[in-house]
Motif scaffolding. Sequence first.
Motif, PDB file in Angstrom:
ATOM      1  N   LEU A   1      29.989   4.091   2.401  1.00  0.00           N
ATOM      2  CA  LEU A   1      30.123   5.125   1.389  1.00  0.00           C
ATOM      3  C   LEU A   1      30.831   6.324   1.977  1.00  0.00           C
ATOM      4  O   LEU A   1      30.717   6.608   3.157  1.00  0.00           O
ATOM      5  CB  LEU A   1      28.743   5.578   0.891  1.00  0.00           C
ATOM      6  CG  LEU A   1      27.870   4.551   0.205  1.00  0.00           C
ATOM      7  CD1 LEU A   1      26.537   5.175  -0.171  1.00  0.00           C
ATOM      8  CD2 LEU A   1      28.550   4.003  -1.029  1.00  0.00           C
ATOM      9  N   SER A   2      31.520   7.044   1.138  1.00  0.00           N
ATOM     10  CA  SER A   2      32.143   8.285   1.560  1.00  0.00           C
ATOM     11  C   SER A   2      31.369   9.417   0.916  1.00  0.00           C
ATOM     12  O   SER A   2      31.419   9.613  -0.291  1.00  0.00           O
ATOM     13  CB  SER A   2      33.605   8.333   1.117  1.00  0.00           C
ATOM     14  OG  SER A   2      34.134   9.602   1.396  1.00  0.00           O
TER      15      SER A   2
ATOM     16  N   LEU B   1      40.351  12.585  15.643  1.00  0.00           N
ATOM     17  CA  LEU B   1      39.605  11.378  15.963  1.00  0.00           C
ATOM     18  C   LEU B   1      39.218  11.359  17.440  1.00  0.00           C
ATOM     19  O   LEU B   1      38.069  11.083  17.787  1.00  0.00           O
ATOM     20  CB  LEU B   1      40.454  10.155  15.612  1.00  0.00           C
ATOM     21  CG  LEU B   1      39.827   8.786  15.766  1.00  0.00           C
ATOM     22  CD1 LEU B   1      38.641   8.629  14.832  1.00  0.00           C
ATOM     23  CD2 LEU B   1      40.868   7.711  15.482  1.00  0.00           C
ATOM     24  N   ALA B   2      40.161  11.687  18.306  1.00  0.00           N
ATOM     25  CA  ALA B   2      39.883  11.729  19.741  1.00  0.00           C
ATOM     26  C   ALA B   2      38.819  12.781  20.067  1.00  0.00           C
ATOM     27  O   ALA B   2      37.911  12.534  20.867  1.00  0.00           O
ATOM     28  CB  ALA B   2      41.173  12.009  20.513  1.00  0.00           C
ATOM     29  N   GLN B   3      38.916  13.942  19.416  1.00  0.00           N
ATOM     30  CA  GLN B   3      37.941  15.002  19.659  1.00  0.00           C
ATOM     31  C   GLN B   3      36.543  14.581  19.196  1.00  0.00           C
ATOM     32  O   GLN B   3      35.561  14.787  19.906  1.00  0.00           O
ATOM     33  CB  GLN B   3      38.371  16.285  18.945  1.00  0.00           C
ATOM     34  CG  GLN B   3      39.584  16.938  19.560  1.00  0.00           C
ATOM     35  CD  GLN B   3      40.120  18.091  18.717  1.00  0.00           C
ATOM     36  OE1 GLN B   3      39.913  18.146  17.512  1.00  0.00           O
ATOM     37  NE2 GLN B   3      40.830  18.990  19.367  1.00  0.00           N
ATOM     38  N   ARG B   4      36.467  13.990  18.018  1.00  0.00           N
ATOM     39  CA  ARG B   4      35.168  13.557  17.481  1.00  0.00           C
ATOM     40  C   ARG B   4      34.569  12.456  18.343  1.00  0.00           C
ATOM     41  O   ARG B   4      33.363  12.427  18.591  1.00  0.00           O
ATOM     42  CB  ARG B   4      35.303  13.064  16.041  1.00  0.00           C
ATOM     43  CG  ARG B   4      35.253  14.140  15.032  1.00  0.00           C
ATOM     44  CD  ARG B   4      33.853  14.719  15.031  1.00  0.00           C
ATOM     45  NE  ARG B   4      33.838  15.912  14.218  1.00  0.00           N
ATOM     46  CZ  ARG B   4      32.845  16.762  14.189  1.00  0.00           C
ATOM     47  NH1 ARG B   4      31.775  16.589  14.911  1.00  0.00           N
ATOM     48  NH2 ARG B   4      32.895  17.829  13.431  1.00  0.00           N
ATOM     49  N   PHE B   5      35.402  11.525  18.786  1.00  0.00           N
ATOM     50  CA  PHE B   5      34.901  10.449  19.635  1.00  0.00           C
ATOM     51  C   PHE B   5      34.381  11.022  20.948  1.00  0.00           C
ATOM     52  O   PHE B   5      33.331  10.593  21.450  1.00  0.00           O
ATOM     53  CB  PHE B   5      35.979   9.399  19.883  1.00  0.00           C
ATOM     54  CG  PHE B   5      35.445   8.175  20.567  1.00  0.00           C
ATOM     55  CD1 PHE B   5      34.664   7.261  19.879  1.00  0.00           C
ATOM     56  CD2 PHE B   5      35.706   7.954  21.909  1.00  0.00           C
ATOM     57  CE1 PHE B   5      34.155   6.143  20.509  1.00  0.00           C
ATOM     58  CE2 PHE B   5      35.197   6.837  22.558  1.00  0.00           C
ATOM     59  CZ  PHE B   5      34.418   5.926  21.858  1.00  0.00           C
TER      60      PHE B   5
ATOM     61  N   THR C   1      28.778   9.950  11.709  1.00  0.00           N
ATOM     62  CA  THR C   1      29.206  10.226  10.338  1.00  0.00           C
ATOM     63  C   THR C   1      30.442  11.122  10.328  1.00  0.00           C
ATOM     64  O   THR C   1      31.370  10.896   9.545  1.00  0.00           O
ATOM     65  CB  THR C   1      28.057  10.872   9.532  1.00  0.00           C
ATOM     66  OG1 THR C   1      26.925   9.993   9.584  1.00  0.00           O
ATOM     67  CG2 THR C   1      28.452  11.106   8.094  1.00  0.00           C
ATOM     68  N   ALA C   2      30.477  12.121  11.201  1.00  0.00           N
ATOM     69  CA  ALA C   2      31.654  12.991  11.295  1.00  0.00           C
ATOM     70  C   ALA C   2      32.877  12.188  11.716  1.00  0.00           C
ATOM     71  O   ALA C   2      33.981  12.386  11.192  1.00  0.00           O
ATOM     72  CB  ALA C   2      31.390  14.129  12.283  1.00  0.00           C
ATOM     73  N   LEU C   3      32.677  11.263  12.641  1.00  0.00           N
ATOM     74  CA  LEU C   3      33.762  10.384  13.069  1.00  0.00           C
ATOM     75  C   LEU C   3      34.246   9.514  11.905  1.00  0.00           C
ATOM     76  O   LEU C   3      35.441   9.321  11.709  1.00  0.00           O
ATOM     77  CB  LEU C   3      33.279   9.517  14.233  1.00  0.00           C
ATOM     78  CG  LEU C   3      34.281   8.630  14.936  1.00  0.00           C
ATOM     79  CD1 LEU C   3      35.378   9.454  15.599  1.00  0.00           C
ATOM     80  CD2 LEU C   3      33.574   7.781  15.983  1.00  0.00           C
TER      81      LEU C   3
ATOM     82  N   GLU D   1      39.798  10.161   6.335  1.00  0.00           N
ATOM     83  CA  GLU D   1      40.977  10.999   6.080  1.00  0.00           C
ATOM     84  C   GLU D   1      42.228  10.361   6.655  1.00  0.00           C
ATOM     85  O   GLU D   1      43.291  10.378   6.029  1.00  0.00           O
ATOM     86  CB  GLU D   1      40.785  12.403   6.667  1.00  0.00           C
ATOM     87  CG  GLU D   1      40.031  13.295   5.730  1.00  0.00           C
ATOM     88  CD  GLU D   1      40.305  14.758   5.994  1.00  0.00           C
ATOM     89  OE1 GLU D   1      41.434  15.125   6.370  1.00  0.00           O
ATOM     90  OE2 GLU D   1      39.356  15.530   5.798  1.00  0.00           O
ATOM     91  N   MET D   2      42.092   9.775   7.838  1.00  0.00           N
ATOM     92  CA  MET D   2      43.237   9.109   8.451  1.00  0.00           C
ATOM     93  C   MET D   2      43.685   7.934   7.586  1.00  0.00           C
ATOM     94  O   MET D   2      44.887   7.735   7.366  1.00  0.00           O
ATOM     95  CB  MET D   2      42.870   8.633   9.858  1.00  0.00           C
ATOM     96  CG  MET D   2      44.007   8.081  10.642  1.00  0.00           C
ATOM     97  SD  MET D   2      43.401   7.747  12.318  1.00  0.00           S
ATOM     98  CE  MET D   2      44.908   7.219  13.076  1.00  0.00           C
TER      99      MET D   2
END
Length: 151
Positions: free
Chosen positions: A79-80, A100-104, A133-135, A141-142
């Motif tokens: 789900l989004s 993505l790299a920052q979140r990971f 979830t943030a990732l 979005e990507m």
Amino acid sequence: MPGHGRYLKKHTEALVKDVGLEAACELTGRSKATLGRYYSDADEHSDRFMPIDAVAALEASSSYPHVTSALAELKGVTLSYDQERRNTRSSGVNSDVVALAQRFAMLMSEYNQSIEDGVISVNEAKRLLRETTALQHVLLEMKLNLEDESV
């Protein structure tokens, strides 16, 4: 009780606690004892689950759709749920890759801290879930940006 039963009961409890027990009683028209039975893992309550109308009433007032997301996860559906409102939107795939790299990196940092003592506590698991979830939001979005660019 099958594994999914415990999982649903855990999320039902999270939903009731999110809304608050007193408010949950008012919203559903059910007593504290009845609500407690819906998330009790005692054998005598193993076949009792919250009715869908009560789930809907509580999720309308909760900060997160706990039971709905649990049902989706059991079915393998993603789900989004975007409650986050950013000041800026993604400017394309390149910025998404950086995000993505920052979140990971943040997820791995959180994991490293959580596993330091060899045990992941409930609070640590919740923090890991928030980072995951943030990732997932960044990946969504990507995906949307990639779909826009491929049209």
